[in-house]
Motif scaffolding. Structure first.
Motif, PDB file in Angstrom:
ATOM      1  N   LEU A 290      34.064 -16.598 -30.305  1.00  0.00           N
ATOM      2  CA  LEU A 290      34.836 -17.125 -29.175  1.00  0.00           C
ATOM      3  C   LEU A 290      36.312 -16.853 -29.411  1.00  0.00           C
ATOM      4  N   ALA A 484      31.771 -22.081 -21.932  1.00  0.00           N
ATOM      5  CA  ALA A 484      30.727 -21.354 -22.662  1.00  0.00           C
ATOM      6  C   ALA A 484      29.542 -22.306 -22.789  1.00  0.00           C
ATOM      7  N   GLN A 494      29.222 -17.309 -20.812  1.00  0.00           N
ATOM      8  CA  GLN A 494      30.653 -17.614 -20.855  1.00  0.00           C
ATOM      9  C   GLN A 494      31.292 -17.117 -19.559  1.00  0.00           C
TER      10      GLN A 494
END
Length: 513
Positions: A290, A484, A494
């Motif tokens: 991420l 997400a 996401q």
């Protein structure tokens, strides 16, 4: 075979009424003269803050507690409910917030052993025929031969409800029935129950904190506050604001902070291919990658138990990383106290007394965990100065509106909302670059929820990169810039929040992506 499992057809719903129900524990009046009427075939919602008396009321109705005063009527006839078995005998059952099924047994086995008249030697061919006939009469379908441990959360919740119908309960109390469900599963389960109330087969009393579900499925609502009925009526005549105002009274609610535009999209926090195991050394998170920018809230949605708690433990240094790297400002970062200080990483999570506070230490001491080894509290190594510690705590108590008798009060004596505010004061009072929060409003009152969400948004507006893990989809919809979804330890979806919606996120949570 007894009445258990007989066909659920016809106008069978029963009405239940409490009259002047009062329950006193020592010096605490948990219920004070509570009278509510739940009409046969209605879907009735029971609202109130934590500690408002909802659980005490339904435990009195179920016979777990005996009321100090007051009585209960079923179909206008007074009844005495000395224990849960007596409640079951008159058709009142309860579906609890947490599952009560035996995981190693199949759905069929769980249903049959729940009966009071289960024979010592079970004729499974006969029971299976009866179960299949019973299932033909219900709108709920679950596989009978699969061990409960192999069922989804939605199927387990359906089985809990089926169990009550099989036991011929015609008045169901549901305690936060959707807390473990995806939005799609919640709508399916509540929709099926709503259909049964409309057909006159069932009466529902549902404890909930989700206004969306109350307005979509309930006919009537009763609101409790501090053990008393403070309002209610037909759901169609009440707005969400009306219901929330009844719940909190005249408590001041902080306005949520406006979302400020962030001119620069500078990468702040990067998780690169994180892997970690759970306590049984099985894979808990897999290849979590991420990127969170300065002034951005990335919200991780997902049903509980999909690796979110292990991810938070990795990021707070409580669980070892098996593989992967964490970067802040493109520099390698490890979640240890010195690096948290250097990179200005802060965080807080649900149930802080279990996770990020020492219950028996004072409010001032808990607030000083970040600064006890720095001046002015520690003017030189190994020396703690209590005066500046108390002075700082007083400033934070005032700024964050923490209700406490003094700075020296053990933090465990504060209410849940005030413990969270005290931890919030500790974690947000400095210069925050990265903020990691998990279910920050779990179990808190309205005023505390509004305060905490506003504080999180303030930090975003000041430029912090924020990772918000929450099982409350409404919280993510309100706060996140990017969402997400985490499922089975992986990020499966996401999207920028502006390009998605509740239904799409809900489908992803259920594994449709």
């Amino acid at each position: 075979m007894s009445d258990a499992g007989k066909a659920v057809t016809g106008k069978r719903a029963i009405g239940v009424e409490t009259v002047g129900m009062t329950k006193i524990f020592g010096g605490l009046t948990a219920l004070d003269d509570v009278s509510i009427r739940v009409a046969p075939g209605s879907f009735h919602a029971l609202l109130g803050e934590n500690g408002a008396g909802k659980s005490t009321l339904v435990k009195c109705m179920m016979g777990f507690y005996q009321p100090t005063r007051g009585e209960m009527l079923v179909d206008d006839t007074m009844v005495e409910v000395h224990n849960p078995r007596a409640a079951h005998a008159i058709g009142i059952g309860m579906v609890y917030q947490h599952f009560t099924l035996v995981p190693s047994l199949t759905a069929a086995e769980n249903l049959v052993i729940a009966r009071a008249d289960t024979p010592s030697v079970i004729d499974w061919a006969k029971e299976r025929t009866a179960l299949n006939a019973f299932l033909e009469t219900t709108p709920f379908k679950v596989p009978l031969d699969v061990p409960v441990s192999g069922l989804s959360a939605g199927e387990k919740q359906k089985l809990e409800i089926l169990k009550q119908l099989y036991l011929d309960q015609r008045f169901l109390i549901l305690d936060e029935p959707t807390s473990v469900l995806t939005p799609d599963e919640a709508d399916e389960v509540l929709g099926l129950l709503r259909g049964m109330t409309e057909a006159g087969e069932l009466t529902i009393l549902m404890i909930s904190h989700k206004f969306r579900e109350v307005t979509a499925y309930a006919d009537d609502v009763t609101v409790l506050r501090r053990g008393r009925v403070v309002g209610g009526g037909s759901v169609k005549d009440l707005s969400v604001q009306d219901m929330s105002r009844m719940m909190i009274g005249e408590t001041e609610i902080r306005e949520s902070a406006a979302r400020a535009d962030q001119p620069e999209k500078k990468l702040k926090l990067e998780l690169a291919g994180l892997f970690a195991d759970d306590d049984e050394e099985l894979s808990a998170i897999e290849a979590i990658s991420l990127k969170i920018h300065k002034g951005e809230i990335l919200g991780i949605a997902g049903v509980s138990g999909n690796g979110q708690s292990e991810l938070i433990e990795v990021l707070s240094g409580q669980r070892p990383l098996k593989d992967g790297r964490i970067f802040i400002d493109t520099k390698p970062y490890e979640p240890a106290r010195d690096q948290m200080d250097a990179f200005k990483v802060f965080g807080f999570s649900e149930e802080p007394l279990r996770n990020v506070a020492v219950p028996r230490m004072s409010v001032a001491e808990n607030m000083a965990f970040r600064t006890f080894d720095k001046a002015p509290i520690s003017p030189f190594k190994g020396w703690l100065s209590p005066f500046p510690m108390r002075k700082r705590a007083k400033e934070l108590i005032a700024a964050y509106r923490v209700k406490t008798p003094s700075t020296e009060e053990p933090i465990e004596n504060l209410s849940g909302g005030n413990v969270q505010r005290a931890i919030l004061a500790r974690e947000l009072s400095g210069d925050v670059d990265v903020l990691i929060v998990a279910n920050p409003c779990f179990g808190l009152d309205f005023a505390s929820v509004a305060e905490i969400r506003a504080q999180i948004m303030d930090q975003r507006n000041k430029g912090a990169a924020i990772l918000l893990v929450s099982e409350d989809l409404d919280e993510i919809l309100e706060l996140a810039d990017t969402v997400a979804v985490m499922s089975e330890g992986k990020i499966t979806y996401q999207s920028p929040m502006a390009e998605t919606d509740r239904a799409t996120i809900g489908h992803a949570m259920a594994g449709h992506h």
